[in-house]
Design an enzyme around this catalytic site. Structure first.
Site, PDB file in Angstrom:
ATOM      1  N   ASP A   8     -25.695  -1.134  78.651  1.00  0.00           N
ATOM      2  CA  ASP A   8     -24.530  -0.265  78.464  1.00  0.00           C
ATOM      3  C   ASP A   8     -24.503   0.112  76.987  1.00  0.00           C
ATOM      4  OD1 ASP A   8     -23.479  -2.459  77.159  1.00  0.00           O
ATOM      5  OD2 ASP A   8     -21.720  -2.671  78.446  1.00  0.00           O
ATOM      6  N   HIS A   9     -23.406   0.715  76.546  1.00  0.00           N
ATOM      7  CA  HIS A   9     -23.309   1.118  75.135  1.00  0.00           C
ATOM      8  C   HIS A   9     -23.406  -0.093  74.194  1.00  0.00           C
ATOM      9  CE1 HIS A   9     -19.409   0.187  76.823  1.00  0.00           C
ATOM     10  NE2 HIS A   9     -19.004  -0.169  75.611  1.00  0.00           N
ATOM     11  N   CYS A  65     -26.124  -5.965  77.736  1.00  0.00           N
ATOM     12  CA  CYS A  65     -24.815  -5.420  77.381  1.00  0.00           C
ATOM     13  C   CYS A  65     -24.349  -6.157  76.134  1.00  0.00           C
ATOM     14  CB  CYS A  65     -23.836  -5.481  78.548  1.00  0.00           C
ATOM     15  SG  CYS A  65     -23.414  -7.103  79.198  1.00  0.00           S
ATOM     16  N   GLY A  66     -23.074  -6.077  75.812  1.00  0.00           N
ATOM     17  CA  GLY A  66     -22.600  -6.729  74.597  1.00  0.00           C
ATOM     18  C   GLY A  66     -22.827  -8.229  74.641  1.00  0.00           C
ATOM     19  N   THR A  67     -22.422  -8.821  75.744  1.00  0.00           N
ATOM     20  CA  THR A  67     -22.570 -10.281  75.910  1.00  0.00           C
ATOM     21  C   THR A  67     -23.677 -10.655  76.886  1.00  0.00           C
ATOM     22  OG1 THR A  67     -21.011 -10.227  77.737  1.00  0.00           O
ATOM     23  CG2 THR A  67     -20.093 -10.640  75.525  1.00  0.00           C
ATOM     24  N   GLY A  68     -24.054  -9.730  77.734  1.00  0.00           N
ATOM     25  CA  GLY A  68     -24.973 -10.030  78.849  1.00  0.00           C
ATOM     26  C   GLY A  68     -24.231 -10.535  80.075  1.00  0.00           C
ATOM     27  N   ILE A  69     -22.949 -10.854  79.908  1.00  0.00           N
ATOM     28  CA  ILE A  69     -22.207 -11.497  81.001  1.00  0.00           C
ATOM     29  C   ILE A  69     -21.906 -10.519  82.139  1.00  0.00           C
ATOM     30  CG2 ILE A  69     -20.076 -12.699  81.626  1.00  0.00           C
ATOM     31  CD1 ILE A  69     -20.021 -13.802  78.721  1.00  0.00           C
ATOM     32  N   GLY A  70     -21.323  -9.369  81.796  1.00  0.00           N
ATOM     33  CA  GLY A  70     -20.973  -8.404  82.844  1.00  0.00           C
ATOM     34  C   GLY A  70     -22.200  -7.966  83.628  1.00  0.00           C
ATOM     35  N   MET A  71     -23.275  -7.690  82.912  1.00  0.00           N
ATOM     36  CA  MET A  71     -24.520  -7.262  83.563  1.00  0.00           C
ATOM     37  C   MET A  71     -25.043  -8.359  84.496  1.00  0.00           C
ATOM     38  SD  MET A  71     -26.015  -4.302  82.728  1.00  0.00           S
ATOM     39  CE  MET A  71     -25.835  -2.951  81.559  1.00  0.00           C
ATOM     40  N   HIS A  98     -38.182 -22.891  86.937  1.00  0.00           N
ATOM     41  CA  HIS A  98     -37.326 -23.609  87.899  1.00  0.00           C
ATOM     42  C   HIS A  98     -36.557 -22.691  88.851  1.00  0.00           C
ATOM     43  CE1 HIS A  98     -37.012 -27.539  85.313  1.00  0.00           C
ATOM     44  NE2 HIS A  98     -38.236 -27.045  85.364  1.00  0.00           N
ATOM     45  N   ARG A 132     -40.801 -28.653  94.262  1.00  0.00           N
ATOM     46  CA  ARG A 132     -39.397 -28.995  94.527  1.00  0.00           C
ATOM     47  C   ARG A 132     -38.463 -27.851  94.133  1.00  0.00           C
ATOM     48  NH1 ARG A 132     -40.751 -31.087  89.701  1.00  0.00           N
ATOM     49  NH2 ARG A 132     -39.218 -31.210  88.027  1.00  0.00           N
ATOM     50  N   HIS A 133     -38.894 -27.024  93.173  1.00  0.00           N
ATOM     51  CA  HIS A 133     -38.044 -25.913  92.750  1.00  0.00           C
ATOM     52  C   HIS A 133     -37.985 -24.830  93.825  1.00  0.00           C
ATOM     53  CE1 HIS A 133     -37.638 -27.806  88.947  1.00  0.00           C
ATOM     54  NE2 HIS A 133     -38.954 -27.822  88.770  1.00  0.00           N
TER      55      HIS A 133
HETATM   56  C1  RB5 Z   1     -18.394  -3.586  76.474  1.00  0.00           C
HETATM   57  O1  RB5 Z   1     -17.430  -3.485  75.481  1.00  0.00           O
HETATM   58  C2  RB5 Z   1     -18.614  -5.034  76.865  1.00  0.00           C
HETATM   59  O2  RB5 Z   1     -17.506  -5.489  77.560  1.00  0.00           O
HETATM   60  C3  RB5 Z   1     -19.875  -5.177  77.672  1.00  0.00           C
HETATM   61  O3  RB5 Z   1     -20.959  -4.720  76.935  1.00  0.00           O
HETATM   62  C4  RB5 Z   1     -20.241  -6.576  78.118  1.00  0.00           C
HETATM   63  O4  RB5 Z   1     -20.202  -7.467  77.061  1.00  0.00           O
HETATM   64  C5  RB5 Z   1     -19.538  -7.061  79.299  1.00  0.00           C
HETATM   65  O5  RB5 Z   1     -19.744  -8.160  79.812  1.00  0.00           O
END
Ligand code: RB5
Length: 145
Positions: A8-9, A65-71, A98, A132-133
């Site tokens: 993302d951006h 993405c910014g954190t990688g979490i949302g993606m 694994h 096992r994995h």
């Molecule tokens: C965008 O501002 C940010 O929320 C996105 O890149 C990401 O970190 C979401 O998990």
């Protein structure tokens, strides 16, 4: 091996860095955007990559993405996807050995390009250990049914 990569951006700069790396390594890839720095919704970009890997069009996917979490959350909702959010080289190796992950997520606001490059190289070059994995990964995949 054919890779699909997107961001993302919040991940545009690191995506361009990783594309440079894939080119250096001679790894075939499709860049699924975005093509501008405009603010976009990460799930709109994670989904085509995840669907492409799940369908077999791509062998692996890379999401930034910014954190990688949302993606990573978005990708793991697609059947057949095992996406790991990785910010260290040890986990990059372990999640291939694994978990047989087929998608890698990283956060541009979390790590620098040097570490991200090492993570991608390790993740691309490490094989699944099986044994096992394999039993454990099969149990994970049964959760989808
Ligand atoms: C965008 O501002 C940010 O929320 C996105 O890149 C990401 O970190 C979401 O998990």
């Amino acid at each position: 091996m054919k890779i699909a990569i997107t961001s993302d951006h919040g991940g545009n700069n690191l995506r361009h860095e990783i594309i440079k790396l894939l080119t250096e390594l001679g790894v075939e890839y499709d860049d699924l955007g975005p093509s501008t720095d405009e603010s976009v919704d990460y799930s709109d970009y994670a989904t085509p990559v995840a669907n492409g890997v799940a369908s077999g069009k791509y062998d692996r996917g890379i999401l930034i993405c910014g954190t990688g979490i949302g993606m990573s959350i978005a990708a793991n909702k697609v059947k057949g996807i095992r996406c790991a959010l990785v910010h260290d080289v040890f986990s990059a190796k372990a999640t291939r050995e694994h978990n047989n992950t087929n998608v890698l997520a990283m956060g541009e606001r979390v790590i620098g390009p040097g570490l991200a490059r090492e993570i991608v190289k390790t993740w691309l070059n490490t094989s699944f250990e099986g044994g096992r994995h394999e039993r454990r990964v099969n149990k994970l995949m049964e959760l989808e049914n």
